[in-house]
Design a protein around this motif. Structure first.
Motif, short mmCIF file in Angstrom:
data_model
loop_
_atom_site.label_atom_id
_atom_site.label_comp_id
_atom_site.label_asym_id
_atom_site.label_seq_id
_atom_site.Cartn_x
_atom_site.Cartn_y
_atom_site.Cartn_z
N ILE A 108 -0.04 -9.63 2.22
CA ILE A 108 0.63 -8.81 1.02
C ILE A 108 1.15 -9.94 0.16
CG2 ILE A 108 2.46 -7.19 0.46
CD1 ILE A 108 1.87 -5.80 3.07
N GLN A 117 1.22 0.91 -1.45
CA GLN A 117 1.74 -0.31 -2.32
C GLN A 117 3.13 0.14 -2.73
OE1 GLN A 117 -2.14 -1.39 -3.59
NE2 GLN A 117 -1.06 -2.94 -4.83
N MET A 176 -2.71 -6.18 -1.39
CA MET A 176 -2.78 -6.01 -0.09
C MET A 176 -4.16 -6.21 0.48
SD MET A 176 0.10 -3.06 0.09
CE MET A 176 -0.78 -2.37 1.69
#
Length: 316
Positions: free
Chosen positions: A250, A205, A235
């Motif tokens: 995302i 991330q 995500m």
């Protein structure tokens, strides 16, 4: 006589593994060097200084060694709370790594910024230091020689003993292998610290956020140097997709400091934001190896660089 023959049968040298970090003023070529060594785009490179905020690590796997690159943010004179916090992070990192590479561009004389960092480096007594002259493809040999002498001199003035002074060109790939060869002996003997396939151990991330931030900074050189933070909210794999056609959703927010900056990021009729999405999506798909649907929103977090609460929320 017997002793000599023993000495000649070279035993396999012990495997080494450890941490190195590159320091240098903004744009000294630190991230480019990291990428050249690792062979993959890991740390973000941008022509804007100060874009690497997180300790992004690249990992160089070799048969004889594993070199883990810790990419500290650039050290700079703190002007804001964020700046001070970055400097603390930097000093803590320097004390913990096995070797520090001080990057100095060949095409620029040593300036006050370099001296400021060198002074700080002199304080870190135990860690071996290597001076790396970057961007050697940009200069003639006479200028390179002058730079090497200047580096030797600054070391003597400040009492820094350079373990090596190494000229490299990451762009031309010259001496990147040599650099690795010289850094490895400075690492402790140790088995590998990370599995073979790993190139970085940053949570995905964070890396995705960095790629979006890099794309967002791309066209707005001067208006928004530091005032962009990106937070990846989630995500999640899209449900009901066939196994051979996965899609990752995302959701990310781009935070700016003032409402007036919103238009700059979004652009006329949303064109810039769309551009940022397209650009960063390509890099994210390459990084994660899977198709991505990217949902980007621009939000205002008032003066976040000076507000400890906001800083914490944005991960600093």
């Amino acid at each position: 006589m017997g002793a000599m023959s023993v000495r000649n049968s070279n035993p396999t040298p012990a495997h080494r593994a450890g941490f190195a970090c590159f320091v240098g003023r903004p744009n000294a070529g630190k991230s480019t060097l990291t990428n050249a060594l690792v062979g993959t785009k890991v740390a973000i490179t941008s022509s804007r200084p100060q874009t690497t905020r997180h300790t992004v690590r690249g990992i160089v796997h070799r048969p004889d060694a594993q070199l883990v690159l810790v990419d500290t943010p650039g050290l700079h004179k703190p002007r804001t709370l964020l700046g001070e916090r970055l400097n603390d992070v930097v000093r803590a990192t320097w004390a913990e790594v096995d070797v520090i590479g001080f990057c100095l561009p060949a095409d620029q004389k040593l300036g006050p910024g370099d001296k400021y960092i060198a002074k700080e480096l002199a304080e870190v007594r135990k860690t071996p230091k290597v001076a790396i002259v970057t961007k050697t493809d940009l200069v003639e040999s006479k200028q390179l020689a002058e730079q090497l002498i200047a580096i030797d001199q600054i070391g003597r003035e400040l009492g820094i003993e350079w373990a090596e002074i190494i000229p490299v060109s990451a762009v031309g790939g010259q001496q990147i292998e040599l650099l690795a060869d010289l850094l490895v002996p400075l690492l402790p003997e140790s088995p590998a610290l990370y599995p073979e396939g790993d190139l970085t151990d940053e949570p995905e991330q964070v890396m995705v956020a960095e790629l979006i931030r890099e794309a967002a900074l791309e066209g707005v050189r001067d208006e928004l140097p530091h005032s962009i933070a990106v937070v990846v909210e989630e995500m999640i794999p899209r449900e009901d997709r066939p196994k051979d056609r996965p899609l990752l959703d995302i959701h990310a927010n781009i935070y700016i400091e003032r409402t007036s900056q919103k238009g700059i990021i979004i652009g006329p009729k949303g064109s810039r934001l769309k551009d940022v999405g397209t650009k960063s999506r390509k890099h994210i798909e390459a990084l994660l190896g899977t198709p991505v649907f990217l949902d980007l929103h621009v939000k205002v977090a008032k003066d976040w660089q000076r507000d400890p609460k906001q800083l914490r929320k944005l991960g600093f």
